[in-house]
Motif scaffolding. Sequence first.
Motif, PDB file in Angstrom:
ATOM      1  N   GLY A  26      18.957  43.904  71.047  1.00 58.14           N
ATOM      2  CA  GLY A  26      17.603  43.447  71.346  1.00 58.14           C
ATOM      3  C   GLY A  26      17.114  43.895  72.712  1.00 58.14           C
ATOM      4  O   GLY A  26      16.190  43.303  73.283  1.00 58.14           O
ATOM      5  N   LYS A  27      17.700  44.960  73.219  1.00 54.60           N
ATOM      6  CA  LYS A  27      17.382  45.457  74.554  1.00 54.60           C
ATOM      7  C   LYS A  27      15.895  45.817  74.712  1.00 54.60           C
ATOM      8  O   LYS A  27      15.253  45.422  75.678  1.00 54.60           O
ATOM      9  CB  LYS A  27      18.231  46.708  74.807  1.00 54.60           C
ATOM     10  CG  LYS A  27      18.500  47.028  76.235  1.00 54.60           C
ATOM     11  CD  LYS A  27      19.693  47.945  76.345  1.00 54.60           C
ATOM     12  CE  LYS A  27      19.626  49.141  75.410  1.00 54.60           C
ATOM     13  NZ  LYS A  27      18.549  50.080  75.750  1.00 54.60           N
ATOM     14  N   THR A  28      15.374  46.530  73.726  1.00 53.60           N
ATOM     15  CA  THR A  28      13.978  46.951  73.817  1.00 53.60           C
ATOM     16  C   THR A  28      13.038  45.736  73.778  1.00 53.60           C
ATOM     17  O   THR A  28      12.098  45.639  74.575  1.00 53.60           O
ATOM     18  CB  THR A  28      13.645  47.923  72.666  1.00 53.60           C
ATOM     19  OG1 THR A  28      14.614  48.967  72.679  1.00 53.60           O
ATOM     20  CG2 THR A  28      12.273  48.526  72.829  1.00 53.60           C
ATOM     21  N   THR A  29      13.326  44.812  72.861  1.00 47.57           N
ATOM     22  CA  THR A  29      12.501  43.596  72.762  1.00 47.57           C
ATOM     23  C   THR A  29      12.605  42.794  74.061  1.00 47.57           C
ATOM     24  O   THR A  29      11.609  42.256  74.559  1.00 47.57           O
ATOM     25  CB  THR A  29      12.974  42.716  71.576  1.00 47.57           C
ATOM     26  OG1 THR A  29      13.219  43.559  70.453  1.00 47.57           O
ATOM     27  CG2 THR A  29      11.946  41.677  71.205  1.00 47.57           C
ATOM     28  N   LYS A 185      18.625  36.201  71.510  1.00 46.75           N
ATOM     29  CA  LYS A 185      18.390  35.688  70.151  1.00 46.75           C
ATOM     30  C   LYS A 185      18.833  34.232  70.002  1.00 46.75           C
ATOM     31  O   LYS A 185      19.352  33.830  68.951  1.00 46.75           O
ATOM     32  CB  LYS A 185      19.106  36.562  69.094  1.00 46.75           C
ATOM     33  CG  LYS A 185      18.824  38.062  69.250  1.00 46.75           C
ATOM     34  CD  LYS A 185      19.278  38.880  68.055  1.00 46.75           C
ATOM     35  CE  LYS A 185      19.101  40.366  68.336  1.00 46.75           C
ATOM     36  NZ  LYS A 185      19.482  41.236  67.238  1.00 46.75           N
ATOM     37  N   ASP A 187      16.981  31.847  69.649  1.00 46.29           N
ATOM     38  CA  ASP A 187      16.143  31.176  68.633  1.00 46.29           C
ATOM     39  C   ASP A 187      16.874  31.138  67.287  1.00 46.29           C
ATOM     40  O   ASP A 187      16.623  30.273  66.457  1.00 46.29           O
ATOM     41  CB  ASP A 187      14.784  31.888  68.501  1.00 46.29           C
ATOM     42  CG  ASP A 187      14.939  33.360  68.157  1.00 46.29           C
ATOM     43  OD1 ASP A 187      14.423  33.795  67.132  1.00 46.29           O
ATOM     44  OD2 ASP A 187      15.610  34.090  68.918  1.00 46.29           O
ATOM     45  N   ALA A 240      14.303  36.937  73.311  1.00 47.33           N
ATOM     46  CA  ALA A 240      13.334  37.982  73.629  1.00 47.33           C
ATOM     47  C   ALA A 240      12.104  37.861  72.740  1.00 47.33           C
ATOM     48  O   ALA A 240      11.023  38.316  73.093  1.00 47.33           O
ATOM     49  CB  ALA A 240      13.984  39.357  73.461  1.00 47.33           C
TER      50      ALA A 240
HETATM   51  P1  GTP Z   1      18.384  49.933  69.677  1.00 45.72           P
HETATM   52  O1  GTP Z   1      16.987  50.485  69.868  1.00 45.72           O
HETATM   53  O2  GTP Z   1      18.998  50.270  68.353  1.00 45.72           O
HETATM   54  O3  GTP Z   1      19.261  50.194  70.847  1.00 45.72           O
HETATM   55  O4  GTP Z   1      18.209  48.363  69.588  1.00 45.72           O
HETATM   56  P2  GTP Z   1      17.790  47.384  70.715  1.00 45.72           P
HETATM   57  O5  GTP Z   1      19.004  46.837  71.358  1.00 45.72           O
HETATM   58  O6  GTP Z   1      16.771  47.993  71.585  1.00 45.72           O
HETATM   59  O7  GTP Z   1      17.191  46.204  69.851  1.00 45.72           O
HETATM   60  P3  GTP Z   1      15.705  45.888  69.401  1.00 45.72           P
HETATM   61  O8  GTP Z   1      14.912  45.358  70.519  1.00 45.72           O
HETATM   62  O9  GTP Z   1      15.181  47.025  68.617  1.00 45.72           O
HETATM   63  O10 GTP Z   1      16.035  44.642  68.447  1.00 45.72           O
HETATM   64  C1  GTP Z   1      16.908  44.750  67.342  1.00 45.72           C
HETATM   65  C2  GTP Z   1      16.492  43.713  66.313  1.00 45.72           C
HETATM   66  O11 GTP Z   1      16.730  42.404  66.836  1.00 45.72           O
HETATM   67  C3  GTP Z   1      15.014  43.769  65.963  1.00 45.72           C
HETATM   68  O12 GTP Z   1      14.881  43.499  64.600  1.00 45.72           O
HETATM   69  C4  GTP Z   1      14.410  42.640  66.801  1.00 45.72           C
HETATM   70  O13 GTP Z   1      13.254  42.100  66.225  1.00 45.72           O
HETATM   71  C5  GTP Z   1      15.542  41.641  66.809  1.00 45.72           C
HETATM   72  N1  GTP Z   1      15.494  40.789  68.002  1.00 45.72           N
HETATM   73  C6  GTP Z   1      15.501  41.172  69.297  1.00 45.72           C
HETATM   74  N2  GTP Z   1      15.468  40.099  70.113  1.00 45.72           N
HETATM   75  C7  GTP Z   1      15.448  39.005  69.319  1.00 45.72           C
HETATM   76  C8  GTP Z   1      15.400  37.590  69.558  1.00 45.72           C
HETATM   77  O14 GTP Z   1      15.387  37.090  70.687  1.00 45.72           O
HETATM   78  N3  GTP Z   1      15.380  36.789  68.449  1.00 45.72           N
HETATM   79  C9  GTP Z   1      15.409  37.280  67.187  1.00 45.72           C
HETATM   80  N4  GTP Z   1      15.365  36.416  66.180  1.00 45.72           N
HETATM   81  N5  GTP Z   1      15.442  38.601  66.927  1.00 45.72           N
HETATM   82  C10 GTP Z   1      15.465  39.445  67.963  1.00 45.72           C
END
Ligand code: GTP
Length: 264
Positions: A26-29, A185, A187, A240
């Motif tokens: 969830g790094k990007t989020t 995450k 939540d 996030a």
């Molecule tokens: P990469 O781009 O593959 O490196 O992933 P990332 O680490 O950047 O993760 P990204 O932000 O794309 O999130 C991955 C998934 O987790 C997505 O479907 C998000 O919607 C979900 N997500 C991220 N943060 C949260 C959170 O706090 N709660 C929930 N329920 N889902 C989350």
Amino acid sequence: AATAGGTTKDAKVPTVILTIGMAGSGKTTFLQRLNSHLRTQKHVPYVLNLDPAVNKLPFGANIDIRDTIDYKQVMKDYTLGPNGAILTSLNLFTTKFDQVLEFVDKRAAELDYVIVDTPGQIEIFTWSASGAIITDSLAATYPTVLAYIIDTPRTAGPATFMSNMLYACSILYKTKLPFILVFNKTDVTPHDFAVEWMSDFEAFQRALMQDTSYMSSLMNSMSLVLDEFYENLNYCGLSAVTGAGFDDFMAQVAKARDEYYAEY
Ligand code: GTP
């Protein structure tokens, strides 16, 4: 000493928040939420994207590795697979990192935070020479803290938890920078279990006993090592997606920074 906003009595010194996390953590989020959280708090962030392979950033970056390095072209030019191309892109970008620092420096007096996104394949960043050069040059210029993003729901089993903690521990030893474990995450799954396991060794042992078979003796010894790791660690839980827990995260950033960079 620095204050929460990254100011000293002489001049403003931005704090670098270097974000690291496994793919899907969830790094990007998290960065998107952090960016808007800081802006609503009237803190000015400067955003650096070091992930050459990200398709779409849901927030604007002040400096984006993709503006100067075409990752797909690097794959073609050097006949590389995806990981080799990320590494080569980072290497190419690192040769220009002094210019990046100059750009940040020009704005530094008006900035509170520099937030940095890194490639989802964390080992490419943490274990490569260019990752180390980027990290070290940022940390030599500004107080820098590392935010290690954890997918809490996927780390709720004791064995997965421990392997994730060992990974975090190895990054801490490699970078030697102030470190925050960010349980994301919450939540979906609150991070209470993690707080319990990090603060009560016996509770973790009990969970391990229910979970493991032949690995249990090794895991017991390793969990003793980790007990020491937890002692000096900053951590927080947040979402996030909902934005819950970001005030606490910022408090942890200030704490980690001030403990480490007492001279700022
Ligand atoms: P990469 O781009 O593959 O490196 O992933 P990332 O680490 O950047 O993760 P990204 O932000 O794309 O999130 C991955 C998934 O987790 C997505 O479907 C998000 O919607 C979900 N997500 C991220 N943060 C949260 C959170 O706090 N709660 C929930 N329920 N889902 C989350």
